[in-house]
Design a protein around this motif. Structure first.
Motif, PDB file in Angstrom:
ATOM      1  N   ILE A  28       0.967  -1.083   0.283  1.00 57.37           N
ATOM      2  CA  ILE A  28       0.525   0.096   0.134  1.00 57.37           C
ATOM      3  C   ILE A  28       1.390   1.140  -0.406  1.00 57.37           C
ATOM      4  O   ILE A  28       1.728   1.608   0.616  1.00 57.37           O
ATOM      5  CB  ILE A  28      -0.862  -0.230   1.471  1.00 57.37           C
ATOM      6  CG1 ILE A  28      -0.275  -0.201   2.708  1.00 57.37           C
ATOM      7  CG2 ILE A  28      -1.932  -0.956   1.575  1.00 57.37           C
ATOM      8  CD1 ILE A  28      -1.108   0.643   3.682  1.00 57.37           C
ATOM      9  N   GLU A  29       0.208   2.536   0.151  1.00 55.00           N
ATOM     10  CA  GLU A  29       1.101   3.294  -0.670  1.00 55.00           C
ATOM     11  C   GLU A  29       0.729   4.248   1.436  1.00 55.00           C
ATOM     12  O   GLU A  29      -0.256   5.227   1.305  1.00 55.00           O
ATOM     13  CB  GLU A  29       0.091   4.603  -1.091  1.00 55.00           C
ATOM     14  CG  GLU A  29       1.067   5.164  -1.198  1.00 55.00           C
ATOM     15  CD  GLU A  29       2.180   5.706  -1.637  1.00 55.00           C
ATOM     16  OE1 GLU A  29       3.312   6.865  -1.603  1.00 55.00           O
ATOM     17  OE2 GLU A  29       3.244   5.360  -2.580  1.00 55.00           O
ATOM     18  N   SER A  30       1.852   4.003   1.947  1.00 45.97           N
ATOM     19  CA  SER A  30       1.794   4.280   3.748  1.00 45.97           C
ATOM     20  C   SER A  30       1.661   5.774   3.980  1.00 45.97           C
ATOM     21  O   SER A  30       2.572   6.194   2.675  1.00 45.97           O
ATOM     22  CB  SER A  30       3.039   3.183   4.684  1.00 45.97           C
ATOM     23  OG  SER A  30       4.250   3.722   4.069  1.00 45.97           O
ATOM     24  N   PRO A  31       1.762   6.473   4.422  1.00 43.46           N
ATOM     25  CA  PRO A  31       2.251   7.995   5.143  1.00 43.46           C
ATOM     26  C   PRO A  31       3.922   8.005   4.781  1.00 43.46           C
ATOM     27  O   PRO A  31       4.420   8.641   3.826  1.00 43.46           O
ATOM     28  CB  PRO A  31       2.098   8.691   5.719  1.00 43.46           C
ATOM     29  CG  PRO A  31       1.218   7.457   6.660  1.00 43.46           C
ATOM     30  CD  PRO A  31       1.309   6.208   6.222  1.00 43.46           C
ATOM     31  N   LYS A  32       4.146   6.614   4.974  1.00 45.55           N
ATOM     32  CA  LYS A  32       6.160   7.002   4.558  1.00 45.55           C
ATOM     33  C   LYS A  32       6.504   6.543   2.912  1.00 45.55           C
ATOM     34  O   LYS A  32       7.387   6.647   2.881  1.00 45.55           O
ATOM     35  CB  LYS A  32       6.435   6.556   5.524  1.00 45.55           C
ATOM     36  CG  LYS A  32       6.588   7.449   6.995  1.00 45.55           C
ATOM     37  CD  LYS A  32       7.148   6.877   8.347  1.00 45.55           C
ATOM     38  CE  LYS A  32       6.907   7.543   9.294  1.00 45.55           C
ATOM     39  NZ  LYS A  32       5.310   7.460   9.918  1.00 45.55           N
ATOM     40  N   GLY A  33       5.891   5.651   2.798  1.00 47.58           N
ATOM     41  CA  GLY A  33       6.045   5.549   1.198  1.00 47.58           C
ATOM     42  C   GLY A  33       5.200   3.886   1.409  1.00 47.58           C
ATOM     43  O   GLY A  33       4.638   3.301   1.576  1.00 47.58           O
ATOM     44  N   GLU A  34       5.896   3.122   0.132  1.00 50.90           N
ATOM     45  CA  GLU A  34       5.414   1.607   0.570  1.00 50.90           C
ATOM     46  C   GLU A  34       5.551   0.541   1.053  1.00 50.90           C
ATOM     47  O   GLU A  34       7.331   0.345   1.725  1.00 50.90           O
ATOM     48  CB  GLU A  34       6.497   0.818  -1.325  1.00 50.90           C
ATOM     49  CG  GLU A  34       5.749  -0.236  -1.853  1.00 50.90           C
ATOM     50  CD  GLU A  34       6.554  -0.639  -2.724  1.00 50.90           C
ATOM     51  OE1 GLU A  34       6.684  -2.711  -2.507  1.00 50.90           O
ATOM     52  OE2 GLU A  34       6.889  -0.256  -3.936  1.00 50.90           O
ATOM     53  N   LEU A  35       4.686   0.148   1.788  1.00 48.07           N
ATOM     54  CA  LEU A  35       4.818  -0.734   3.111  1.00 48.07           C
ATOM     55  C   LEU A  35       3.620  -2.148   2.540  1.00 48.07           C
ATOM     56  O   LEU A  35       3.175  -2.057   1.918  1.00 48.07           O
ATOM     57  CB  LEU A  35       3.905  -0.789   3.600  1.00 48.07           C
ATOM     58  CG  LEU A  35       4.431  -1.185   4.385  1.00 48.07           C
ATOM     59  CD1 LEU A  35       5.355  -1.672   6.147  1.00 48.07           C
ATOM     60  CD2 LEU A  35       2.623  -0.942   6.403  1.00 48.07           C
ATOM     61  N   GLY A  36       5.169  -2.610   2.230  1.00 45.83           N
ATOM     62  CA  GLY A  36       4.359  -4.267   1.933  1.00 45.83           C
ATOM     63  C   GLY A  36       5.007  -5.281   2.411  1.00 45.83           C
ATOM     64  O   GLY A  36       6.070  -5.241   3.577  1.00 45.83           O
ATOM     65  N   PHE A  37       4.430  -6.382   2.402  1.00 46.13           N
ATOM     66  CA  PHE A  37       4.314  -7.560   3.365  1.00 46.13           C
ATOM     67  C   PHE A  37       4.055  -8.706   1.953  1.00 46.13           C
ATOM     68  O   PHE A  37       3.617  -8.990   1.073  1.00 46.13           O
ATOM     69  CB  PHE A  37       3.222  -7.731   4.387  1.00 46.13           C
ATOM     70  CG  PHE A  37       2.828  -6.848   5.162  1.00 46.13           C
ATOM     71  CD1 PHE A  37       3.410  -8.050   6.597  1.00 46.13           C
ATOM     72  CD2 PHE A  37       2.779  -5.702   5.813  1.00 46.13           C
ATOM     73  CE1 PHE A  37       3.753  -6.322   8.006  1.00 46.13           C
ATOM     74  CE2 PHE A  37       2.385  -5.206   6.123  1.00 46.13           C
ATOM     75  CZ  PHE A  37       3.168  -5.526   7.655  1.00 46.13           C
ATOM     76  N   TYR A  38       5.308  -9.525   2.340  1.00 47.32           N
ATOM     77  CA  TYR A  38       5.002 -10.611   1.486  1.00 47.32           C
ATOM     78  C   TYR A  38       5.370 -12.157   2.588  1.00 47.32           C
ATOM     79  O   TYR A  38       6.339 -12.384   3.441  1.00 47.32           O
ATOM     80  CB  TYR A  38       6.922 -10.438   0.999  1.00 47.32           C
ATOM     81  CG  TYR A  38       7.356 -12.061   0.344  1.00 47.32           C
ATOM     82  CD1 TYR A  38       6.590 -12.648  -0.662  1.00 47.32           C
ATOM     83  CD2 TYR A  38       8.342 -13.017   0.281  1.00 47.32           C
ATOM     84  CE1 TYR A  38       6.895 -13.774  -1.741  1.00 47.32           C
ATOM     85  CE2 TYR A  38       8.242 -14.390   0.171  1.00 47.32           C
ATOM     86  CZ  TYR A  38       8.098 -15.007  -0.850  1.00 47.32           C
ATOM     87  OH  TYR A  38       8.432 -16.105  -1.740  1.00 47.32           O
TER      88      TYR A  38
END
Length: 392
Positions: free
Chosen positions: A329-339
């Motif tokens: 997702i586009e979190s407030p700080k940038g791309e936050l991803g879970f693999y």
């Protein structure tokens, strides 16, 4: 009685022989200092090893790991649902967006659908979180410049209004544990939408006052313009995302690129900078807050009735089929991803976080070289890091 002398305290600096770029000696010395570890009430337990020529930075090494909590390995020995509260502790300013990124990954893995009302709630809480994060960033950045008190207190005044909304919805101000696979934990309480709309309607006035106080301030402009410049090419090659990337002029926002959730229903623009300096990174956050308000107004107005969770989501005996998934997702700080990798068991076989704070921190030296040591603090503040996300 004879007094026992205490050993002298260890110094946090070292004088190095000064050499030119080709290794030949020059007159004078370089000074190596350790800035930090900083107290958690600043940007977290973080240290910078800085080499100075006078007051000019010639080398900088970020040192982190003081806050490492083994987040990923804990998750591999915990049920999928049991890891949801741990995501709150990554970026503890933005627990609701942390929840969403993790829920999105599991939903891809398990093939779950999210009801429309829950999608609206997710967008609303995510954009309120963006307002909260960017408001605090502006306050902290001005405090880093030496503007003690007023800007930060104005920012925290508005933050409290959003935290009150979050607390009335989730039961907690910061560690929310609100999202669930296939939806949300509870529905909106009575009067919540009206309270959120009141906050949203009054927020432009705060932004106008904040900008009138700060954005044209000659001291702020002198301390931020042409300071900590990040080129578009370096930002892309280093994997920088979020407001930092867009401040360098790169049009990349996952809300537009992936259109996850229901973001494709809301018209909003993606602000871009021209110079990639600290001032652009500050202004991008201010402009993004105004765009978040454009999303929140129709979302609060048009939210439909209905269920808030997929009835197929069996959370007590949750075992997704074997496979892998990456949700971002586009979190407030940038791309936050879970693999995530599933072997069909009750907990992930592999659990990996892609944290924007860590990735965005990797080019700190590039932005600081050639600047004064006082500028280093301001440049670091413009990156917007939380060490819970960096160290995990």
């Amino acid at each position: 009685m004879s007094a026992t002398l205490e050993p002298p305290p260890a110094r946090n600096y070292e004088i190095l022989p000064k050499t030119d770029t080709d290794g030949s000696p020059l007159d004078g010395d370089l000074l190596e200092i350790a800035m930090g570890p900083q107290h958690p009430s600043t940007h977290g337990v973080f240290r910078m090893d800085v080499v100075l020529d006078g007051e000019t930075v010639v080398k900088l090494k970020p040192v982190f790991g003081y806050l490492h909590r083994n987040h990923e390995k804990i998750a591999e020995n915990t049920t999928y649902l049991g890891s949801m509260p741990y995501t709150d502790r990554l970026d503890y300013f933005c627990s609701l967006t942390n929840n969403w990124a993790y829920a999105l990954s599991v939903e891809k893995l398990a093939g779950l659908q999210v009801p429309e009302r829950a999608e609206f709630i997710r967008v609303i809480t995510a954009e309120l979180t963006r307002l909260l994060n960017h408001t605090c960033l502006a306050g902290f950045l001005l405090q880093d410049m030496g503007a003690l008190g007023t800007p930060l207190m104005y920012a925290f005044r508005e933050r409290e209004k959003i935290l009150d909304l979050i607390e009335s919805l989730t039961g907690a101000r910061m560690m929310c544990n609100y999202m669930r696979f296939g939806g949300c934990r509870v529905d909106l309480p009575a009067g919540w939408l009206e309270g959120a709309m009141a906050v949203v309607e009054n927020y432009p006035r705060f932004l106008d006052e904040f900008e009138a106080l700060l954005s044209g301030n000659e001291i702020l402009m002198a301390r931020t313009q042409n300071v900590g410049k990040l080129s578009k090419e370096l930002a892309i090659s280093a994997g920088i995302t979020g407001p930092m990337l867009r401040a360098s002029g790169v049009d990349y926002d996952l809300r537009k690129v992936d259109r996850y959730g229901i973001y494709d229903r809301f018209p909003f623009r993606v602000p871009l900078g021209e110079h990639g300096d600290v001032f652009d990174r500050y202004m991008i956050r201010v402009l993004e807050m105004r765009e978040s308000l454009k999303i929140l107004e129709p979302a609060l107005r048009d939210i439909p009735a209905g269920p808030i969770i997929d009835p197929k989501a069996k959370l007590r005996a949750f075992k997704p089929k074997a496979g892998e998934a990456y949700g971002r997702i586009e979190s407030p700080k940038g791309e936050l991803g879970f693999y995530l990798i599933s072997d069909g068991g009750p907990n992930p076989y592999r659990y990996r976080v892609r944290p924007p704070s860590l990735i965005n921190l990797t080019i700190l030296e590039d932005m600081c070289l050639g600047h004064n040591v006082a500028d280093v603090i301001v440049i670091l503040g413009s990156v917007d890091i939380v060490l819970g996300e960096v160290d995990r």
